[in-house]
Design a protein around this motif. Structure first.
Motif, PDB file in Angstrom:
ATOM      1  N   THR A   1       0.621  -1.146   0.068  1.00  0.00           N
ATOM      2  CA  THR A   1       0.073  -0.111  -0.027  1.00  0.00           C
ATOM      3  C   THR A   1       0.903   1.446   0.083  1.00  0.00           C
ATOM      4  N   LEU A   2       1.956   1.207   0.672  1.00  0.00           N
ATOM      5  CA  LEU A   2       2.866   2.488   0.953  1.00  0.00           C
ATOM      6  C   LEU A   2       3.357   2.755  -0.668  1.00  0.00           C
ATOM      7  N   LYS A   3       3.920   1.626  -1.115  1.00  0.00           N
ATOM      8  CA  LYS A   3       4.269   1.809  -2.532  1.00  0.00           C
ATOM      9  C   LYS A   3       3.406   2.373  -3.599  1.00  0.00           C
ATOM     10  N   GLU A   4       2.060   1.940  -3.475  1.00  0.00           N
ATOM     11  CA  GLU A   4       1.047   2.856  -4.220  1.00  0.00           C
ATOM     12  C   GLU A   4       0.710   4.063  -3.931  1.00  0.00           C
ATOM     13  N   VAL A   5       0.722   4.451  -2.644  1.00  0.00           N
ATOM     14  CA  VAL A   5       0.147   5.503  -2.062  1.00  0.00           C
ATOM     15  C   VAL A   5       1.150   6.651  -2.181  1.00  0.00           C
ATOM     16  N   ARG A   6       2.673   6.145  -1.727  1.00  0.00           N
ATOM     17  CA  ARG A   6       3.594   7.210  -1.637  1.00  0.00           C
ATOM     18  C   ARG A   6       3.116   8.211  -0.482  1.00  0.00           C
ATOM     19  N   PRO A   7       3.014   7.866   0.705  1.00  0.00           N
ATOM     20  CA  PRO A   7       2.643   8.934   1.743  1.00  0.00           C
ATOM     21  C   PRO A   7       3.665  10.210   1.885  1.00  0.00           C
ATOM     22  N   THR A   8       2.934  11.194   2.510  1.00  0.00           N
ATOM     23  CA  THR A   8       3.980  12.266   2.809  1.00  0.00           C
ATOM     24  C   THR A   8       4.322  12.306   4.289  1.00  0.00           C
ATOM     25  N   ARG A   9       3.563  11.419   5.157  1.00  0.00           N
ATOM     26  CA  ARG A   9       3.653  11.163   6.434  1.00  0.00           C
ATOM     27  C   ARG A   9       3.344   9.825   6.663  1.00  0.00           C
ATOM     28  N   LEU A  10       4.258   9.267   7.663  1.00  0.00           N
ATOM     29  CA  LEU A  10       3.742   7.917   7.958  1.00  0.00           C
ATOM     30  C   LEU A  10       4.145   7.749   9.851  1.00  0.00           C
ATOM     31  N   PHE A  11       3.225   7.341  10.445  1.00  0.00           N
ATOM     32  CA  PHE A  11       3.303   6.934  11.891  1.00  0.00           C
ATOM     33  C   PHE A  11       3.267   5.609  12.065  1.00  0.00           C
TER      34      PHE A  11
ATOM     35  N   LEU B   1      15.987   2.469  -1.856  1.00  0.00           N
ATOM     36  CA  LEU B   1      15.434   1.813  -0.703  1.00  0.00           C
ATOM     37  C   LEU B   1      14.200   2.424  -0.250  1.00  0.00           C
ATOM     38  N   TYR B   2      14.211   3.898  -0.435  1.00  0.00           N
ATOM     39  CA  TYR B   2      13.116   4.376  -0.334  1.00  0.00           C
ATOM     40  C   TYR B   2      11.617   4.267  -1.175  1.00  0.00           C
ATOM     41  N   ALA B   3      12.244   4.067  -2.288  1.00  0.00           N
ATOM     42  CA  ALA B   3      11.298   3.910  -3.312  1.00  0.00           C
ATOM     43  C   ALA B   3      10.558   2.440  -3.106  1.00  0.00           C
ATOM     44  N   ARG B   4      11.573   1.446  -2.437  1.00  0.00           N
ATOM     45  CA  ARG B   4      11.220   0.245  -2.441  1.00  0.00           C
ATOM     46  C   ARG B   4      10.102  -0.036  -1.130  1.00  0.00           C
ATOM     47  N   LEU B   5      10.061   1.108  -0.266  1.00  0.00           N
ATOM     48  CA  LEU B   5       9.517   1.186   0.973  1.00  0.00           C
ATOM     49  C   LEU B   5       8.043   1.996   0.672  1.00  0.00           C
ATOM     50  N   GLY B   6       8.295   2.499  -0.406  1.00  0.00           N
ATOM     51  CA  GLY B   6       7.100   3.549  -0.468  1.00  0.00           C
ATOM     52  C   GLY B   6       7.188   4.934   0.045  1.00  0.00           C
ATOM     53  N   LEU B   7       8.442   5.297   0.609  1.00  0.00           N
ATOM     54  CA  LEU B   7       8.847   6.406   1.456  1.00  0.00           C
ATOM     55  C   LEU B   7       9.412   7.598   0.711  1.00  0.00           C
ATOM     56  N   ASP B   8       9.494   7.390  -0.637  1.00  0.00           N
ATOM     57  CA  ASP B   8      10.299   8.282  -1.759  1.00  0.00           C
ATOM     58  C   ASP B   8       9.953   9.966  -1.455  1.00  0.00           C
ATOM     59  N   ARG B   9       8.617  10.123  -1.057  1.00  0.00           N
ATOM     60  CA  ARG B   9       8.148  11.510  -0.980  1.00  0.00           C
ATOM     61  C   ARG B   9       7.722  11.660   0.448  1.00  0.00           C
ATOM     62  N   CYS B  10       8.003  10.973   1.348  1.00  0.00           N
ATOM     63  CA  CYS B  10       7.739  10.945   2.747  1.00  0.00           C
ATOM     64  C   CYS B  10       8.360  12.266   3.330  1.00  0.00           C
ATOM     65  N   LEU B  11       7.678  13.178   4.002  1.00  0.00           N
ATOM     66  CA  LEU B  11       8.324  14.541   4.482  1.00  0.00           C
ATOM     67  C   LEU B  11       8.845  14.123   6.063  1.00  0.00           C
ATOM     68  N   TRP B  12       8.026  13.236   6.676  1.00  0.00           N
ATOM     69  CA  TRP B  12       8.369  12.775   7.989  1.00  0.00           C
ATOM     70  C   TRP B  12       7.804  11.427   8.356  1.00  0.00           C
ATOM     71  N   CYS B  13       8.582  10.789   9.217  1.00  0.00           N
ATOM     72  CA  CYS B  13       8.095   9.375   9.946  1.00  0.00           C
ATOM     73  C   CYS B  13       8.245   9.647  11.381  1.00  0.00           C
ATOM     74  N   GLN B  14       7.362   9.099  11.907  1.00  0.00           N
ATOM     75  CA  GLN B  14       7.009   9.115  13.462  1.00  0.00           C
ATOM     76  C   GLN B  14       6.957   7.741  14.114  1.00  0.00           C
ATOM     77  N   ALA B  15       7.311   7.654  15.248  1.00  0.00           N
ATOM     78  CA  ALA B  15       7.047   6.542  16.027  1.00  0.00           C
ATOM     79  C   ALA B  15       6.596   6.923  17.414  1.00  0.00           C
ATOM     80  N   GLY B  16       5.676   5.897  18.013  1.00  0.00           N
ATOM     81  CA  GLY B  16       4.941   6.222  19.259  1.00  0.00           C
ATOM     82  C   GLY B  16       4.013   5.257  19.636  1.00  0.00           C
ATOM     83  N   ALA B  17       3.356   5.514  20.591  1.00  0.00           N
ATOM     84  CA  ALA B  17       2.562   4.583  21.365  1.00  0.00           C
ATOM     85  C   ALA B  17       3.015   3.422  22.038  1.00  0.00           C
TER      86      ALA B  17
END
Length: 685
Positions: A326-336, A400-416
C-alpha cells in the motif's frame, strides 16, 4: 526521509513529488474567517464523569492556549469552503482506488446522523464501531457526533466479552460492525445489551436477515425523511467543553476505562499537532492502526479535517504483510508507526541484506555509515552533508525509499510504545529519523513531539505549543512521574469518580502514570511506568524498561525481555527469541529469523528454531545471553537491580495469546499470569 533543515535539502527530497517549499506554496489559499462566537456550557470544575457534563477549559490569557474554542463539527463545517473539493479519503474497492471529497464526506456524515436519530440514538449515548479502518468507519464517527451521540471504537481483534464490557459501559444504542465475523461477536452478547436498538453491518452482504439488523445501504436511507432543521439544531446545541467521544484505554494494566474527550480537546490539540509538523493541504497518510486508538484518530480523522489532508485506507491484512504494498502505491507524505511496525521493516531489510552478496553487504555498510553521519550532522545543527552522500543516495538510498514507498515522505513518526535505540539508530543510518512522540489517551494523543529541527535520538521531544510538562517528586537522577497540562487534558473517566480524581494532582495537572525526566533543554525522556514499577521485597523501586532494553541491545537475538521481581527477594527475567511470524494469523512461529540464525552461526551454533535452542539449552546461545546480562548487571546502580535468574520461553508473545495489547505494548499482568509456574520456579528455595 525528505526534509529541509538549515537551508540544506537532502537529496531524497528531490523526487517527482513537489518539494516541501513548493508543497507549502501550493496549498489552497485561506479565506479569512470571521470571529467565532464562543458559547460554552456552564461548568464548575476542570473535570467531570457525567456523560452530559461540561468542564472548565484550561485556557491561557495569551498565546496558543487562549484561542477561541470550537467544536469538531464547527471545524469540519468551517473548513469546507477551503477543502470541500479536495479528496478527504480513498479506499481500494474491486482493485480500484475510490476517493471521497470533503464535501461528500460531510454530506454522507449528515445522512448517517439522520439515520442514527431515526434508529433511536439518544443524546449523550453511544454508537459502537467494530471493524477495520474504512470510509464507513469515519462517516459513522462524524455522524454519531452530529446526532449528539458518542462514537466509541472497539478494537477489531476484541473478543465478544471485551466488546460486551465496552458496549455496556458506554450504553451503546447502535453498533456498527464490519462483516459477519464481527457481527457474530455481537450476536453472542446481544441479549445482555438492553439499550441496543440496532446493528448495522457496513461491509459485505448479510448472511441472514434479522430484526433491527441493517446493511450500510439500508442504514444510509433510513433517515432520509429527518428534516435538516432537526439535525442542525442538535449540531448547534453542542458546546466545545462537552464530551463528543469516548476512547477506551487498551487495558494493558487492567480493565479498559472510558476516556471522555471534549470537542475542544480534539480541535485544539489537533491544531497544535499539525502546526508542529507544518501540515498543509493535500498531505497524504495511510490508515492502518486501530481507529479505536487515539493516535489513529488524530492522524487519520482529525488532522486531515483540520488541514485538508487525504487518508488512504490500507487493507485489513496490513500488519500481516500488505502495508508496504500500500505504501508503494500511495507514496504517503507522512507515516506514523508503532515500534513493532518499524522493527518489522528493520527485520525485513536486515533479512534481505543477510542474503545479499559480499559486495552488496560492503556497499550497504558504507552507505549506512554515510547516512548516519548525515543524520548526526542534521541533529547537531550543522546540516552539512558528508563526502559521498550524493553517491550513497544514488546507489542505494533512493532505491530503498522507493522500495518502502517512502520516497516522498516528509516525516516518519514513532509512538504509542517504547522503541529500542537499536531501531532508532538503524533508521537514522538510512537517513530516516524516526521522530518520537509521547502522549496518552487522557491528553488526546500527542503531548510532546520530536521535529526535524528539535531532535534527540532517544527523546520524545518537547511539549506542543500551549502544553506544559512537569516532573512530580523527581529523584536524584531527575526521574519522577510525568504530569501534563493543557487544553488537551481529558474531561474524566466515564462514571468513574475516584479514578478520575486520582488522575490529577492537587494543582489539577494530569498524572500520566509514566516515569520520565526533562533535560536542561526541555526534552522529555520516558524511563518507565509507575504501574510497571517493580518494588522488591527489600523496598527498592526499579523501572523495568531500561534494564530490558539494555539486554536486548546487548544480545540482538532477543525479541522480548520481561523483568520480574515485584515483592520478590531478587530480580529474574523471561526472555523470548526473534522468530518468524505467520503472515495470516500473526502468530509467532518456531523458526528463528534470518538475522537470529546468523547470530547463532557467528557464535558456532547450528540452531535454526527456538525449540532447538530451548530444549537443548544450547550452550553457545545461553552463554551469549548470560554474558550480555553480566554486562548489563555491571552497569546496575545497586545490587538489587541486578538480574540473578532468567529463562527462555518456547514462544514469543502475541496478540492472540493476550500478552500484547493492540498497539503491541507488553501486557505485563497477562504475561505474569500466563507464565506463573515458570516464574515460581525462580524463587523456590
Amino acid at each position: 526521509m525528505g526534509f529541509v533543515e538549515s537551508g540544506v535539502h537532502f537529496d531524497h527530497c528531490l523526487t517527482p513529488f513537489i518539494s516541501l517549499a513548493e508543497h507549502k506554496s501550493s496549498t489552497v489559499s485561506e479565506k479569512k474567517q470571521d470571529p467565532i462566537e464562543v458559547h460554552l456550557a456552564a461548568a464548575e470544575s476542570t473535570w467531570t464523569t457525567e456523560r452530559d457534563g461540561a468542564v472548565q477549559l484550561r485556557m491561557d490569557a495569551t498565546g496558543p492556549g487562549s484561542e477561541p474554542p470550537v467544536t469538531t463539527l464547527q471545524m469540519f463545517q468551517d473548513n469546507l469552503e477551503r477543502f470541500g473539493h479536495l479528496p478527504a479519503m480513498a479506499v481500494k474497492r474491486d482493485g480500484q482506488w475510490k476517493t471521497t471529497t470533503f464535501l461528500q464526506y460531510h454530506q454522507q456524515s449528515r445522512a448517517a446522523a439522520k439515520s442514527f436519530l431515526e434508529l433511536g440514538l439518544e443524546r449523550y449515548h453511544s454508537v459502537g464501531i467494530l471493524g477495520f479502518n474504512s470510509p464507513e468507519w469515519l462517516i459513522s464517527e462524524i455522524g454519531a457526533m452530529m446526532a449528539g451521540g458518542f462514537p466509541v471504537g472497539m478494537y477489531f481483534t476484541s473478543s465478544a466479552d471485551a466488546c460486551l464490557h465496552v458496549a455496556q459501559h458506554c450504553v451503546a444504542n447502535i453498533l456498527m460492525v464490519e462483516d459477519h465475523q464481527q457481527l457474530e461477536k455481537i450476536l453472542q452478547i446481544q441479549d445482555q445489551l438492553p439499550r441496543l436498538k440496532a446493528i448495522v453491518q457496513y461491509r459485505h452482504e448479510l448472511k441472514e436477515k434479522r430484526p433491527n439488523l441493517y446493511t450500510w445501504e439500508e442504514f444510509m436511507q433510513i433517515g432520509s425523511d429527518v428534516p435538516d432543521s432537526k439535525l442542525d439544531d442538535i449540531i448547534a446545541s453542542q458546546k466545545a467543553n462537552q464530551c463528543c467521544m469516548l476512547i477506551y484505554t487498551s487495558g494493558t494494566t487492567g480493565t479498559p476505562k472510558g476516556v471522555m474527550l471534549s470537542h475542544d480537546n480534539i480541535t485544539w490539540n489537533t491544531k497544535r499537532f499539525g502546526e508542529a509538523f507544518g501540515m498543509q493541504a493535500q498531505e497524504i497518510g495511510v490508515s492502518y492502526l486501530p481507529l479505536s486508538h487515539i493516535a489513529a484518530q488524530v492522524l487519520d480523522i482529525w488532522a486531515p479535517i483540520c488541514f485538508g489532508g487525504t487518508t488512504y485506507f490500507a487493507n485489513p491484512d496490513a500488519l500481516k504483510g500488505s502495508l508496504v504494498d500500500t505504501l508503494k502505491e500511495v507514496r504517503p507524505t507522512r507515516l506514523f508507526g508503532v515500534p513493532r511496525v518499524w522493527e518489522k521493516i528493520q527485520r525485513t531489510l536486515e533479512d534481505s541484506e543477510s542474503t545479499s552478496s559480499f559486495i552488496k553487504k560492503r556497499l550497504s555498510t558504507w552507505v549506512k555509515g554515510i547516512g548516519l553521519a548525515a543524520s548526526l550532522n542534521l541533529m547537531n545543527g550543522t546540516g552539512s552533508r558528508p563526502w559521498g552522500y550524493s553517491l550513497a543516495h544514488y546507489l542505494l538510498l533512493r532505491k530503498l525509499y522507493a522500495r518502502l514507498g517512502l520516497d516522498r515522505c516528509l516525516w516518519c513518526q514513532a509512538g504509542a510504545a517504547p522503541i529500542t535505540k537499536d531501531t532508532l539508530e538503524y533508521f537514522l543510518a538510512l537517513s530516516i529519523p524516526l521522530l518520537q512522540s509521547y502522549g496518552v489517551s487522557e491528553c488526546t494523543g500527542p503531548h510532546t513531539m520530536s521535529t526535524l529541527s528539535e531532535f534527540r535520538l532517544t527523546s520524545c521531544g518537547k511539549p506542543l505549543s500551549g502544553c506544559k510538562t512537569k516532573i512530580l517528586m523527581p529523584d536524584e537522577m531527575g526521574n519522577g512521574e510525568v504530569c501534563l497540562w493543557g487544553r488537551h487534558v481529558f474531561m474524566g473517566y466515564l462514571n468513574m469518580v475516584e479514578l478520575t480524581r486520582d488522575a490529577f494532582d492537587k494543582e489539577g495537572w494530569l498524572r500520566s502514570g509514566d516515569i520520565g525526566r526533562l533535560d536542561r533543554d526541555g526534552f522529555l525522556d520516558i524511563t518507565g511506568r509507575i504501574k510497571e514499577l517493580i518494588i522488591t521485597a527489600g523496598g527498592e523501586n526499579i523501572p523495568p524498561v531500561p534494564i530490558e532494553d539494555a539486554l536486548k541491545e546487548e544480545v540482538p537475538i532477543i525479541s522480548n525481555a520481561v523483568l520480574i521481581g515485584d515483592k520478590r527477594k531478587f530480580l529474574s527475567m523471561l526472555i523470548t527469541l526473534k522468530c518468524t511470524v505467520d503472515p495470516v494469523t500473526l502468530e509467532p512461529k518456531d523458526e528463528l529469523t534470518p538475522d537470529a540464525i546468523q547470530f547463532c552461526q557467528r557464535l558456532g551454533s547450528r540452531a535454526t528454531r527456538v525449540s532447538e535452542v530451548v530444549r537443548s539449552k544450547d550452550p553457545v546461545i545461553y552463554k551469549a545471553i548470560q554474558e550480555g546480562l553480566d554486562r548489563v548487571n555491571q552497569r546496575a546502580v545497586s545490587r538489587a537491580q541486578r538480574v540473578q535468574k532468567w529463562t527462555i520461553l518456547e514462544k514469543d508473545f502475541s496478540l492472540e495469546s493476550g500478552e500484547l495489547g493492540p498497539t503491541m505494548k507488553l501486557k505485563r499482568y497477562a504475561i505474569l499470569s500466563r507464565h506463573e509456574k515458570v516464574i515460581d520456579e525462580f524463587y523456590k528455595l
